[in-house]
Enzyme design. Structure first.
Site, PDB file in Angstrom:
ATOM      1  N   ASN A   1      -7.319   6.142   6.336  1.00 42.48           N
ATOM      2  CA  ASN A   1      -6.836   5.757   5.010  1.00 42.48           C
ATOM      3  C   ASN A   1      -6.673   6.949   4.077  1.00 42.48           C
ATOM      4  O   ASN A   1      -6.056   7.924   4.440  1.00 42.48           O
ATOM      5  CB  ASN A   1      -7.736   4.655   4.428  1.00 42.48           C
ATOM      6  CG  ASN A   1      -7.054   3.291   4.473  1.00 42.48           C
ATOM      7  OD1 ASN A   1      -5.889   3.159   4.107  1.00 42.48           O
ATOM      8  ND2 ASN A   1      -7.761   2.281   4.947  1.00 42.48           N
TER       9      ASN A   1
ATOM     10  N   ASN B   1      -1.019   4.043   9.392  1.00 39.88           N
ATOM     11  CA  ASN B   1      -1.472   3.489   8.129  1.00 39.88           C
ATOM     12  C   ASN B   1      -1.154   4.504   7.036  1.00 39.88           C
ATOM     13  O   ASN B   1      -0.022   4.941   6.919  1.00 39.88           O
ATOM     14  CB  ASN B   1      -2.969   3.142   8.208  1.00 39.88           C
ATOM     15  CG  ASN B   1      -3.399   2.143   7.154  1.00 39.88           C
ATOM     16  OD1 ASN B   1      -2.673   1.206   6.859  1.00 39.88           O
ATOM     17  ND2 ASN B   1      -4.572   2.327   6.585  1.00 39.88           N
TER      18      ASN B   1
ATOM     19  N   GLU C   1       0.832  -1.217   0.000  1.00 42.41           N
ATOM     20  CA  GLU C   1       0.000   0.000   0.000  1.00 42.41           C
ATOM     21  C   GLU C   1       0.857   1.254   0.000  1.00 42.41           C
ATOM     22  O   GLU C   1       2.083   1.194  -0.093  1.00 42.41           O
ATOM     23  CB  GLU C   1      -0.970  -0.002   1.188  1.00 42.41           C
ATOM     24  CG  GLU C   1      -0.330  -0.039   2.549  1.00 42.41           C
ATOM     25  CD  GLU C   1      -1.378  -0.114   3.669  1.00 42.41           C
ATOM     26  OE1 GLU C   1      -2.548   0.216   3.410  1.00 42.41           O
ATOM     27  OE2 GLU C   1      -1.017  -0.498   4.782  1.00 42.41           O
TER      28      GLU C   1
ATOM     29  N   ASP D   1     -10.399   2.362   0.567  1.00 49.78           N
ATOM     30  CA  ASP D   1      -9.070   2.252   1.164  1.00 49.78           C
ATOM     31  C   ASP D   1      -8.242   3.472   0.773  1.00 49.78           C
ATOM     32  O   ASP D   1      -8.544   4.585   1.187  1.00 49.78           O
ATOM     33  CB  ASP D   1      -8.432   0.932   0.715  1.00 49.78           C
ATOM     34  CG  ASP D   1      -7.324   0.454   1.637  1.00 49.78           C
ATOM     35  OD1 ASP D   1      -6.588   1.298   2.169  1.00 49.78           O
ATOM     36  OD2 ASP D   1      -7.179  -0.761   1.812  1.00 49.78           O
TER      37      ASP D   1
END
Length: 308
Positions: free
Chosen positions: A151, A100, A16, A205
């Site tokens: 996110n 994240n 990611e 996401d």
């Protein structure tokens, strides 16, 4: 449009946080639970890696050299060549959280968020995450609290609005953005997929924005990236990626910023799911989209080590 796999099974867990570095013409991305940062060069096909000592949430270049990354519950500065890691801030003390997704705003501040244990599931997990802003003077501010899974982030070209995703409620938000201070206000839901079929829409996401001001949303568990009009909330385009279900994020790249790089996850994929989606964890490139992205911003601020 055309979809191709450019780094097969690149991530061993959650790939990611893609960031196109226009200075070096390389793609930065992370492998979250493998505690790794990758640098992929499309021209040479080389995929270099740096190993860290905790989960890797995001990575962005710093104007003064090196990279800013989210590692575990810390924001750090990383020198790629020496592999030296300097801790800048530690957050969420006493909580089981980790960084994240993260990105820089047009003024060069870093925005990055955290998430807690995904138990018992994404929808019912504790909302103990936060969204933070690292200013140019090196100070850190808490901007949003009570987040499930922090996110995607994006800003409009006129710098009036910021978009933000909390994956848990399956919603995309828009905030009024004050560029001089970095303050945000007037939260509004612009895309709401709550209650819609997971197979069709997944969990929102990572996210990017094109030069027309439209949002490209990675749909985790839905094998696709969807382009939305944030003014209406309507779906405009859909990129199907049939060989990977757990699509995590996307960013524009390439010499003309007209290619979309897409990351995916293989974390917790069963043997049966992997047989159906054999390119889980891979990095994909989508071309012939007919739109371009904006140049990714970098951290323009000071590198100040955390006082021990």
């Amino acid at each position: 449009m055309a979809v191709e796999c450019v780094v097969k099974n690149a991530a061993k867990s959650v790939g990611e946080g893609p960031h196109w570095d226009d200075v070096t013409s390389t793609l930065l991305y992370v492998d979250h639970h493998e505690k790794a940062i990758h640098k992929y060069c499309p021209e040479s096909k080389e995929n270099r890696t740096i190993q860290l000592d905790d989960t890797a949430g995001f990575v962005v270049p710093a104007r003064k050299g090196g990279l800013i990354a989210g590692v575990g519950r810390c924001l750090v500065h990383l020198d790629w060549d020496s592999k030296k890691v300097t801790k800048l801030h530690e957050v969420d003390h006493g909580l089981q959280t980790r960084f994240n997704d993260g990105k820089c705003d047009p003024q060069g501040r870093v925005w990055a968020g955290t998430y807690g244990p995904v138990e018992p599931d994404v929808v019912n997990m504790p909302k103990i995450g936060s969204l933070y802003r690292l200013d140019l003077d090196g100070r850190l501010h808490t901007m949003v609290k009570d987040v499930g899974i922090s996110n995607g982030l994006a800003w409009t070209a006129d710098e009036k609005f910021m978009f933000y995703i909390d994956s848990t409620p399956r919603q995309i938000y828009r905030y009024d953005f004050e560029k001089s201070t970095g303050n945000i206000s007037n939260k509004k839901v612009v895309v709401d997929n709550a209650g819609k079929p997971i197979n069709d829409y997944g969990f929102p996401d990572g996210m990017t924005i094109d030069t027309e001001g439209k949002l490209w949303i990675a749909c985790f568990l839905a094998s696709k990236v969807i382009r939305y009009d944030p003014e209406t909330g309507h779906q405009l385009q859909c990129i199907n990626i049939p060989s990977a279900s757990r699509i995590t994020s996307c960013c524009f790249g390439g010499k003309n910023l007209d290619e979309l790089y897409v990351t995916s996850s293989v974390f917790e994929v069963s043997p049966e799911e992997f047989e159906k989606y054999p390119l889980s964890g891979s990095v994909f490139r989508v071309t012939q989209l007919g739109v371009k992205g904006q140049k990714a911003h970098v951290y323009e601020g000071e590198i100040k080590a955390l006082d021990k």
